[in-house]
Motif scaffolding. Structure first.
Motif, PDB file in Angstrom:
ATOM      1  N   LEU A  60      50.899  21.027 -20.063  1.00  0.00           N
ATOM      2  CA  LEU A  60      51.224  19.821 -20.919  1.00  0.00           C
ATOM      3  C   LEU A  60      51.334  20.027 -22.270  1.00  0.00           C
ATOM      4  O   LEU A  60      52.233  19.456 -23.029  1.00  0.00           O
ATOM      5  N   CYS A  62      54.893  21.015 -22.820  1.00  0.00           N
ATOM      6  CA  CYS A  62      55.552  19.829 -22.514  1.00  0.00           C
ATOM      7  C   CYS A  62      55.697  19.000 -23.620  1.00  0.00           C
ATOM      8  O   CYS A  62      56.920  18.620 -24.480  1.00  0.00           O
ATOM      9  N   SER A  63      54.541  18.726 -24.279  1.00  0.00           N
ATOM     10  CA  SER A  63      54.537  17.885 -25.562  1.00  0.00           C
ATOM     11  C   SER A  63      55.042  18.631 -26.796  1.00  0.00           C
ATOM     12  O   SER A  63      55.934  18.024 -27.718  1.00  0.00           O
ATOM     13  N   GLY A  95      58.279  12.080 -29.095  1.00  0.00           N
ATOM     14  CA  GLY A  95      57.232  11.818 -28.094  1.00  0.00           C
ATOM     15  C   GLY A  95      56.755  10.399 -28.507  1.00  0.00           C
ATOM     16  O   GLY A  95      56.517   9.550 -27.646  1.00  0.00           O
ATOM     17  N   CYS A 131      57.689  17.168 -16.500  1.00  0.00           N
ATOM     18  CA  CYS A 131      56.901  17.115 -17.894  1.00  0.00           C
ATOM     19  C   CYS A 131      56.828  15.643 -18.375  1.00  0.00           C
ATOM     20  O   CYS A 131      55.691  15.455 -18.650  1.00  0.00           O
ATOM     21  N   LEU A 151      53.106  14.019 -18.368  1.00  0.00           N
ATOM     22  CA  LEU A 151      52.675  13.605 -19.738  1.00  0.00           C
ATOM     23  C   LEU A 151      52.156  12.157 -19.537  1.00  0.00           C
ATOM     24  O   LEU A 151      51.256  11.755 -20.021  1.00  0.00           O
ATOM     25  N   TYR A 209      49.191  11.883 -17.382  1.00  0.00           N
ATOM     26  CA  TYR A 209      48.064  12.243 -18.326  1.00  0.00           C
ATOM     27  C   TYR A 209      47.614  11.296 -19.211  1.00  0.00           C
ATOM     28  O   TYR A 209      46.228  10.865 -19.576  1.00  0.00           O
TER      29      TYR A 209
END
Length: 195
Positions: free
Chosen positions: A30, A33-34, A42, A72, A76, A79
């Motif tokens: 993660l 990904c971020s 984001g 991803c 995210l 999450y």
């Protein structure tokens, strides 16, 4: 920087890379990904995801989102839904549906055209000139007058779409898509002036 030396190869690899990115063959954390989407983009994705506003993501963020990949993006989102108390009672189906819509909108905005069209563009410019254009775009190398003429003959639509295909590749994550598109346009204009 990308290890491939021609943008013709990038166009050929475009489809395979796209399939690998979307199918999630490459498992990333993660955090990775971020990192790929960045803080600014984001935040813009989150704002769009968790609001009912009909805003459009900036093109640069669409490229970053596409490069990051659907897997991803979805991981995210899940999450955030799982760990943020603010979304404890959120309608997951609605948010995940919006998640998918955002990704597909960016896919359409950054699309380079059909594989048949891209193959014709690649064939028309040829491997030698394709390598020169790629090296000019990525490494600020020179393009011969002969290749400039070939690029002009291929046309701006092919040139732009080949750059779009290149930018969509995950290996290009660290490049600014908008700056690359501007540079790409400038290359074409310079070649037009030589003609």
């Amino acid at each position: 920087m990308a290890s491939v030396m021609t943008y013709l190869v990038w166009v050929a690899l475009f489809l395979g890379t796209t399939i690998a990115t979307i199918s999630g063959i490459e498992e990333e954390s993660l955090g990775e990904c971020s990192k790929h989407i960045g803080k600014k983009c984001g935040k813009q994705v989150l704002d769009k995801l968790f609001s009912n506003e009909e805003t459009i993501l900036p093109l640069n963020c669409c490229y970053k989102l596409y490069q990051m990949g659907d897997r991803c993006h979805t991981r995210l989102t899940i999450y955030i839904l799982e760990t943020n108390a603010e979304f404890k009672n959120a309608n997951w189906s609605e948010i995940l549906s919006r998640n998918e819509l955002i990704f597909h909108q960016c896919d359409r905005r950054t699309d380079a055209g059909s594989p048949k069209f891209m193959a014709k563009c690649s064939e028309s410019i040829g491997p030698d000139c394709g390598a020169q254009v790629y090296n000019k775009l990525i490494n600020d190398k020179n393009i011969t007058k002969q290749c400039c003429q070939k690029l002009v003959n291929v046309g701006q639509l092919c040139h732009v779409n080949m750059a779009k295909a290149l930018i969509r590749a995950p290996k290009m994550r660290n490049l600014d898509a908008i700056q690359l598109l501007k540079k790409n346009k400038k290359i074409f204009q310079q070649c037009l002036q030589q003609d």
